[in-house]
Design a protein around this motif. Structure first.
Motif, PDB file in Angstrom:
ATOM      1  N   LEU A 126      77.471  26.286  46.975  1.00 36.44           N
ATOM      2  CA  LEU A 126      76.705  25.127  47.429  1.00 36.44           C
ATOM      3  C   LEU A 126      76.110  25.416  48.796  1.00 36.44           C
ATOM      4  O   LEU A 126      76.757  26.057  49.634  1.00 36.44           O
ATOM      5  N   VAL A 127      74.896  24.923  49.009  1.00 33.05           N
ATOM      6  CA  VAL A 127      74.296  24.924  50.345  1.00 33.05           C
ATOM      7  C   VAL A 127      73.947  23.471  50.647  1.00 33.05           C
ATOM      8  O   VAL A 127      73.206  22.830  49.898  1.00 33.05           O
ATOM      9  N   VAL A 128      74.516  22.962  51.734  1.00 34.29           N
ATOM     10  CA  VAL A 128      74.364  21.555  52.097  1.00 34.29           C
ATOM     11  C   VAL A 128      73.461  21.455  53.323  1.00 34.29           C
ATOM     12  O   VAL A 128      73.678  22.136  54.330  1.00 34.29           O
ATOM     13  N   ASP A 129      72.448  20.606  53.207  1.00 30.69           N
ATOM     14  CA  ASP A 129      71.523  20.315  54.310  1.00 30.69           C
ATOM     15  C   ASP A 129      70.897  21.580  54.898  1.00 30.69           C
ATOM     16  O   ASP A 129      70.608  21.636  56.093  1.00 30.69           O
ATOM     17  N   ARG A 185      72.840  24.016  44.416  1.00 27.17           N
ATOM     18  CA  ARG A 185      73.976  24.641  43.726  1.00 27.17           C
ATOM     19  C   ARG A 185      73.576  26.016  43.208  1.00 27.17           C
ATOM     20  O   ARG A 185      72.470  26.198  42.713  1.00 27.17           O
ATOM     21  N   GLN A 186      74.487  26.980  43.323  1.00 28.95           N
ATOM     22  CA  GLN A 186      74.278  28.349  42.847  1.00 28.95           C
ATOM     23  C   GLN A 186      72.985  28.942  43.409  1.00 28.95           C
ATOM     24  O   GLN A 186      72.090  29.353  42.679  1.00 28.95           O
ATOM     25  N   VAL A 187      72.909  28.963  44.721  1.00 31.97           N
ATOM     26  CA  VAL A 187      71.723  29.444  45.430  1.00 31.97           C
ATOM     27  C   VAL A 187      71.733  30.971  45.450  1.00 31.97           C
ATOM     28  O   VAL A 187      72.693  31.593  45.908  1.00 31.97           O
ATOM     29  N   PHE A 188      70.661  31.569  44.936  1.00 32.27           N
ATOM     30  CA  PHE A 188      70.564  33.023  44.897  1.00 32.27           C
ATOM     31  C   PHE A 188      70.406  33.585  46.298  1.00 32.27           C
ATOM     32  O   PHE A 188      69.645  33.060  47.112  1.00 32.27           O
ATOM     33  N   LEU A 189      71.108  34.672  46.549  1.00 34.80           N
ATOM     34  CA  LEU A 189      71.045  35.374  47.819  1.00 34.80           C
ATOM     35  C   LEU A 189      70.709  36.833  47.534  1.00 34.80           C
ATOM     36  O   LEU A 189      71.573  37.600  47.102  1.00 34.80           O
ATOM     37  N   PRO A 190      69.447  37.215  47.734  1.00 40.14           N
ATOM     38  CA  PRO A 190      69.064  38.609  47.483  1.00 40.14           C
ATOM     39  C   PRO A 190      69.646  39.535  48.551  1.00 40.14           C
ATOM     40  O   PRO A 190      69.915  39.113  49.669  1.00 40.14           O
ATOM     41  N   GLU A 236      75.527  14.268  47.134  1.00 39.70           N
ATOM     42  CA  GLU A 236      74.195  13.698  46.935  1.00 39.70           C
ATOM     43  C   GLU A 236      74.226  12.175  47.000  1.00 39.70           C
ATOM     44  O   GLU A 236      73.275  11.550  47.477  1.00 39.70           O
ATOM     45  N   GLN A 237      75.329  11.567  46.563  1.00 41.94           N
ATOM     46  CA  GLN A 237      75.467  10.113  46.667  1.00 41.94           C
ATOM     47  C   GLN A 237      75.550   9.683  48.130  1.00 41.94           C
ATOM     48  O   GLN A 237      75.219   8.546  48.464  1.00 41.94           O
ATOM     49  N   LYS A 238      75.967  10.584  48.999  1.00 37.70           N
ATOM     50  CA  LYS A 238      76.023  10.328  50.446  1.00 37.70           C
ATOM     51  C   LYS A 238      74.727  10.744  51.130  1.00 37.70           C
ATOM     52  O   LYS A 238      74.666  10.869  52.346  1.00 37.70           O
ATOM     53  N   TYR A 258      84.541  21.649  39.728  1.00 30.99           N
ATOM     54  CA  TYR A 258      84.670  21.099  41.086  1.00 30.99           C
ATOM     55  C   TYR A 258      83.322  21.138  41.808  1.00 30.99           C
ATOM     56  O   TYR A 258      82.969  20.206  42.524  1.00 30.99           O
ATOM     57  N   GLU A 259      82.595  22.212  41.584  1.00 34.55           N
ATOM     58  CA  GLU A 259      81.281  22.396  42.207  1.00 34.55           C
ATOM     59  C   GLU A 259      80.313  21.286  41.790  1.00 34.55           C
ATOM     60  O   GLU A 259      79.639  20.681  42.622  1.00 34.55           O
ATOM     61  N   ALA A 260      80.262  21.000  40.498  1.00 33.80           N
ATOM     62  CA  ALA A 260      79.359  19.964  39.992  1.00 33.80           C
ATOM     63  C   ALA A 260      79.740  18.591  40.536  1.00 33.80           C
ATOM     64  O   ALA A 260      78.871  17.810  40.948  1.00 33.80           O
ATOM     65  N   ALA A 261      81.032  18.303  40.559  1.00 33.64           N
ATOM     66  CA  ALA A 261      81.488  17.001  41.043  1.00 33.64           C
ATOM     67  C   ALA A 261      81.238  16.843  42.539  1.00 33.64           C
ATOM     68  O   ALA A 261      80.776  15.790  42.995  1.00 33.64           O
TER      69      ALA A 261
END
Length: 140
Positions: A75-78, A54-59, A46-48, A37-40
């Motif tokens: 996910l982190v958007v914008d 995706r899979q953003v590391f958070l120390p 991104e098409q928008k 679901y994450e990849a889709a």
């Protein structure tokens, strides 16, 4: 523009992301791993022309010392919206707290919790207030 229209316009991005998540859910239904679901969803956003990581590391830090522990945000958007995805039968308080902690650790203003694990897509929307509290957002 009246107050309700202003409120809804301010949070329109929540509705946009949820709409794309609904397309993913309609196509794949429930039963897949969260990563599918994450990849889709990343692809559709991104098409928008949304910036999506995706899979953003958070120390994790203790005072100014980075500890030997990291988390990963789905996910982190914008650069301002954390989207935490689940593929479970129902959302529990622990899932919400995970998102809220990510929002507080990053100081990002917005968070979404989306569950693909049931027959209907489920989402919750949150805003981090200036005093650090997390408030649930609803469109009117």
């Amino acid at each position: 523009m009246n107050l309700i229209e202003e409120h809804n316009k301010r949070y329109e991005f929540f509705r946009e992301i949820t709409g794309e998540a609904m397309l993913v859910h309609r196509k794949y239904k429930s039963g897949l791993l969260e990563s599918a679901y994450e990849a889709a969803l990343k692809y559709l956003l991104e098409q928008k022309e949304r910036k999506v990581e995706r899979q953003v590391f958070l120390p994790i830090y203790w005072d100014n010392v980075q500890l030997d522990q990291t988390y990963r945000m789905d996910l982190v958007v914008d650069d301002q919206i954390i989207v935490e995805l689940k593929a479970v039968s129902h959302i529990e308080t622990a899932h919400r707290k995970q998102l809220w902690n990510y929002m507080n650790l990053t100081h990002m203003p917005y968070g979404m919790l989306i569950n693909f694990g049931s027959d209907r897509l489920y989402s919750e929307w949150y805003q981090r207030c200036s005093n650090g509290t997390i408030e649930k957002i609803r469109l009117l």
